[in-house]
Design a protein around this motif. Structure first.
Motif, PDB file in Angstrom:
ATOM      1  N   GLU A  70      15.676 102.767  25.643  1.00  0.00           N
ATOM      2  CA  GLU A  70      16.363 101.532  26.019  1.00  0.00           C
ATOM      3  C   GLU A  70      17.513 101.869  26.961  1.00  0.00           C
ATOM      4  OE1 GLU A  70      17.764  98.260  26.951  1.00  0.00           O
ATOM      5  OE2 GLU A  70      16.030  98.129  25.614  1.00  0.00           O
ATOM      6  N   ARG A  71      17.543 101.217  28.118  1.00  0.00           N
ATOM      7  CA  ARG A  71      18.570 101.534  29.110  1.00  0.00           C
ATOM      8  C   ARG A  71      19.941 100.976  28.754  1.00  0.00           C
ATOM      9  NH1 ARG A  71      16.875  99.749  34.674  1.00  0.00           N
ATOM     10  NH2 ARG A  71      18.992 100.489  35.137  1.00  0.00           N
ATOM     11  N   ASP A  72      20.005  99.889  27.998  1.00  0.00           N
ATOM     12  CA  ASP A  72      21.267  99.227  27.674  1.00  0.00           C
ATOM     13  C   ASP A  72      21.859  99.848  26.408  1.00  0.00           C
ATOM     14  OD1 ASP A  72      22.758  96.920  26.075  1.00  0.00           O
ATOM     15  OD2 ASP A  72      22.888  96.433  28.212  1.00  0.00           O
ATOM     16  N   ALA A  73      23.071 100.369  26.483  1.00  0.00           N
ATOM     17  CA  ALA A  73      23.686 101.066  25.350  1.00  0.00           C
ATOM     18  C   ALA A  73      23.946 100.140  24.174  1.00  0.00           C
ATOM     19  CB  ALA A  73      24.994 101.723  25.796  1.00  0.00           C
ATOM     20  N   VAL A  74      24.292  98.890  24.439  1.00  0.00           N
ATOM     21  CA  VAL A  74      24.534  97.941  23.346  1.00  0.00           C
ATOM     22  C   VAL A  74      23.242  97.695  22.573  1.00  0.00           C
ATOM     23  CG1 VAL A  74      25.203  95.574  22.790  1.00  0.00           C
ATOM     24  CG2 VAL A  74      26.487  96.864  24.511  1.00  0.00           C
ATOM     25  N   THR A 134      18.833 106.565  25.130  1.00  0.00           N
ATOM     26  CA  THR A 134      19.486 105.583  25.988  1.00  0.00           C
ATOM     27  C   THR A 134      19.394 106.029  27.440  1.00  0.00           C
ATOM     28  OG1 THR A 134      21.043 105.073  24.201  1.00  0.00           O
ATOM     29  CG2 THR A 134      21.619 104.316  26.404  1.00  0.00           C
ATOM     30  N   GLY A 135      18.744 105.200  28.244  1.00  0.00           N
ATOM     31  CA  GLY A 135      18.599 105.527  29.657  1.00  0.00           C
ATOM     32  C   GLY A 135      17.450 104.747  30.258  1.00  0.00           C
ATOM     33  N   ALA A 175      14.187 108.511  31.767  1.00  0.00           N
ATOM     34  CA  ALA A 175      14.526 108.888  30.390  1.00  0.00           C
ATOM     35  C   ALA A 175      13.341 109.428  29.609  1.00  0.00           C
ATOM     36  CB  ALA A 175      15.128 107.681  29.660  1.00  0.00           C
ATOM     37  N   LEU A 176      12.139 109.332  30.181  1.00  0.00           N
ATOM     38  CA  LEU A 176      10.955 109.832  29.486  1.00  0.00           C
ATOM     39  C   LEU A 176      10.785 111.338  29.637  1.00  0.00           C
ATOM     40  CD1 LEU A 176       8.396 107.071  30.583  1.00  0.00           C
ATOM     41  CD2 LEU A 176       9.860 107.101  28.549  1.00  0.00           C
TER      42      LEU A 176
END
Length: 433
Positions: free
Chosen positions: A299-303, A324-325, A330-331
């Motif tokens: 998931e790119r969004d940290a929240v 996160t990324g 990010a994979l």
């Protein structure tokens, strides 16, 4: 003239490793074979409590386990290379015990597996005291594992045995049960099973009282699970109520989620990439299908990534890994998946290509979308690789004045495909490649 570098020497291991299971009854409860092994050992390894149970006739060097235990095992065995080593374990060493770790470490060193002399496990003792059939009793260990892992096993009417991490575990379990709506659950704490100081305490999670004098660290917790009438019911099958999740609207809704998990077809031990995790629902319900299933949520969004972690804890799968990324970047470096779900970001350059390349032959890919742009992309991949392309439409009954009508949710286009076991030319739509 060049010479080849010397071959790396294999790790030095003891002449033989014997693992002896021991109970709260100590030396008196051991059979002759276990006693003979302990008397003949040159090195005795175990917890301080276990080593204290041995008589002076066991003259080997006594070595308490270091902490943390698992990383220290190879070095400890190497330090006693060539010696007869006897390792003490609680109960059955191959049931959530040190036997597995020793077997793995010795195998890595090319050494034979340990000789294991088991003792009745705490589960066997507990079921004998409770009158519970062992084969019908689910066991959850909290030794070295998060308390929240218990939540996934809570179902109304189920019997559970919880292997405790210490004296504080019963109170912590009672608190988790109350928080998850299982306050009426009957709790029994069985201490020092099989020993002269064995005792049992009983109550409900809602009003769990610490027993007089405190709880012995050596305890097992028996639960007759009972859900409170107003608690949300969480089934074992995929398609949990949407209310079970904390979310900001980025949630694969219940009926589509159930269809998506069916297409992903989880099996024990398999690993899922949940790309565009949102609230984490697909990865969470993948892991809930079997205790050995694993998942990575990207998931790119940290929240949102933090929200995924909280949902995983609440629903009993704290081992869900959250990365996160942005994908596909990010994979990189993730372990190869058995299945991939793409729930967002389909049009990101190279995303589907990266997911497809990571899948082994026989791996599954499922992608959902509600936009025309992503739908066109999926149609192209379907044309090239086959599989199944479906549109999922769900409508809910809602009040319309004094009557009832249907409110249509946005239709979801879903492409699912299994990667071919052998290279072949693209086939007709409907056949997997």
């Amino acid at each position: 003239m060049s010479t080849a570098p010397p071959a790396a020497s294999a790790p030095r291991t003891p002449a033989r490793v014997t693992v002896v299971g021991i109970g709260a009854d100590g030396w008196d409860g051991l059979p002759d074979a276990a006693r003979a092994a302990l008397r003949g050992a040159e090195t005795l390894v175990g917890g301080a409590r276990q080593l204290a149970l041995l008589p002076a006739a066991c003259a080997g060097e006594r070595v308490p386990w270091p902490a943390p235990l698992r990383p220290a095992v190879p070095g400890l065995l190497a330090a006693h290379a060539g010696r007869e080593v006897c390792v003490l374990a609680s109960g059955d060493p191959m049931f959530y015990g040190i036997g597995r770790t020793l077997t793995e470490v010795l195998a890595e060193a090319g050494a034979p597996p340990p000789r294991v002399l088991p003792h009745p496990s705490s589960v066997s003792y507990a079921c004998a005291r409770l009158g519970w059939p062992v084969e019908e009793t689910e066991v959850v260990t909290l030794v070295g594992r998060p308390l929240t892992g218990l939540a996934g096993a809570l179902h109304d009417g189920r019997r559970l045995l919880v292997l405790s991490a210490g004296a504080e575990t019963p109170a912590q379990v009672a608190g988790l049960l109350r928080d998850r709506g299982f306050g009426p659950t009957r709790m029994r704490v069985l201490e020092q099973l099989g020993g002269p100081d064995e005792r049992q305490s009983e109550g409900t999670a809602a009003d769990w009282p610490p027993p007089a004098g405190g709880t012995d660290p050596l305890n097992v917790i028996a639960l007759d699970c009972a859900r409170a009438p107003d608690a949300l019911r969480l089934a074992a099958a995929p398609g949990l109520p949407d209310a079970a999740y904390e979310h900001d609207g980025q949630l694969t809704k219940r009926h589509v989620r159930a269809a998506t998990l069916a297409a992903l077809a989880p099996a024990p031990g398999e690993l899922l990439w949940d790309v565009g995790g949102g609230s984490g629902s697909i990865g969470i319900e993948w892991m809930r299908t079997h205790r050995t299933c694993r998942a990575v949520a990207v998931e790119r969004d940290a929240v949102r990534a933090g929200r995924i972690t909280r949902n995983a804890d609440a629903l009993g799968v704290p081992a869900l890994r959250v990365v996160t990324g942005p994908a596909p970047e990010a994979l990189a470096g993730l372990p190869a998946p058995d299945a991939v779900f793409v729930g967002g970001g389909l049009t990101a350059p190279g995303l589907l290509e990266a997911c497809w390349a990571a899948l082994p032959p026989g791996g599954r890919l499922v992608a959902n979308t509600v936009t025309l742009e992503s739908e066109a992309l999926l149609a192209d991949w379907y044309r090239r690789h086959g599989g199944e392309l479906v549109r999922l439409a769900v409508a809910h009954a809602v009040p319309v004045g004094g009557f009832t009508g249907w409110r249509q949710a946005m239709p979801v286009t879903q492409w699912s495909v299994t990667k071919s076991l052998s290279p072949a030319a693209p086939s007709a739509p409907g056949d997997a490649q």
